[in-house]
Design a protein around this motif. Sequence first.
Motif, PDB file in Angstrom:
ATOM      1  N   PHE A 150       0.711  -1.215   0.096  1.00 38.17           N
ATOM      2  CA  PHE A 150      -0.100  -0.156  -0.096  1.00 38.17           C
ATOM      3  C   PHE A 150       0.744   1.217  -0.004  1.00 38.17           C
ATOM      4  N   LEU A 151       1.771   1.208   0.877  1.00 35.75           N
ATOM      5  CA  LEU A 151       2.886   2.440   0.963  1.00 35.75           C
ATOM      6  C   LEU A 151       3.461   2.605  -0.258  1.00 35.75           C
ATOM      7  N   TRP A 190       2.340   1.814  -3.390  1.00 38.82           N
ATOM      8  CA  TRP A 190       1.489   2.553  -4.151  1.00 38.82           C
ATOM      9  C   TRP A 190       1.288   3.858  -3.982  1.00 38.82           C
ATOM     10  N   HIS A 191       0.926   4.152  -2.849  1.00 37.39           N
ATOM     11  CA  HIS A 191       0.627   5.455  -2.599  1.00 37.39           C
ATOM     12  C   HIS A 191       1.985   6.447  -2.695  1.00 37.39           C
ATOM     13  N   ARG A 237       0.702   8.739  -5.646  1.00 40.57           N
ATOM     14  CA  ARG A 237       0.008   9.573  -5.117  1.00 40.57           C
ATOM     15  C   ARG A 237       0.759  10.710  -4.477  1.00 40.57           C
ATOM     16  N   THR A 238       1.976  10.852  -4.767  1.00 44.48           N
ATOM     17  CA  THR A 238       2.864  11.781  -4.270  1.00 44.48           C
ATOM     18  C   THR A 238       3.699  12.544  -5.288  1.00 44.48           C
TER      19      THR A 238
END
Length: 365
Positions: A214-215, A217-218, A222-223
């Motif tokens: 998850f991290l 992917w984020h 998403r960053t």
Amino acid sequence: MEKMPHWADVILIPLISLILAALLSALVILAIGEDPILAAKLMIEGSLGSTYGWGYTLYYATNFVFTGLAVSVAFHAKLFNIGGEGQAMLGGLGVALTCLLVPWPHWSMALLAAIVTSLAFGALWAAIPAFLQAKRGSHVVITTIMFNFIAAGFLNYVLVNLLRPAGSMDPATARFPQSVHLPTLHELLLPLNIPFSKATPANISFLVALAACFLVWHLIWRTRIGYEIRAYGHSETGAIYAGISPYKIIMIAMLISGGLAGLMAINNVMGEAERLVLNATEGAGFIGIAVALMGRSHPFGVFLAAVLFGFLYQGGAELALWTSIPRELIVVIQALVILFTGALDNMVRMPLERLFRATRQHQAE
């Protein structure tokens, strides 16, 4: 216009590649006089047919998730990190020092500290090849391969001369204290009244691996830094024109990649062996390359590919135990999966692209 739908690239191509690898593996098994259907049945039952089999499958998959994610992050920056094996070794050293030098009162505190040290040791080992690529132009493929051997030699020296208990002939550290032993999946599921075999090494590191998926992917999607990594990977000249520093991207991508590879040690060193032994990585760093390729460098795909290779490892062990199929043939089967999902990707991709192109043209008419 895209050559084929995204779902075909992510799902259909790996699926067809797997089927081709399975068919060729069946022919190889048939050629040595064994029944491929029986072999497939034994593999499925041995790795997925019981909680014992699932325990080992998930244990191997946990290792491959970490190393697969490590390779994936570097791939997004168009960097080929082949040093996962050495980075995982150094991550194991960080875990061992954390567990042996500090009297932790509870495993949760030790786990958090081990996550930090394994990340740090793996990242630092990746930082040197990253710096050599960013500043000196030394290709990261060559340097990371070389650093695998350096890591193995360094760890051998440390285990034999510095960390080996007095009187022991085994190149390994002492056993970790009971207070830092990680809970197994059996212990985690017991309060929920979910039966799970206690005779497997699967442990809470599996949940850490899911969190890492998850991290990552984020981070990548998403960053801002994830966008810059992907932009640099798509076009170095375009990224430079947009003001993105190649030095920064190479260093950050490789530090994250090396840290993820080092993180594998919480599973195989702290969770399973409960001490650091020589060759504890068992090739997981190299399997991570195949996992990243098959998973299309996406964390969800990496997770699925890691479970597949966990299935192959555990299923292969069952085949070697209950049939006359030699252990070496299991390696051949694993190599066929890697071959079709990695090196021969275009053999499946190009006909599918032509098929989808022809279909669109027919629909347009």
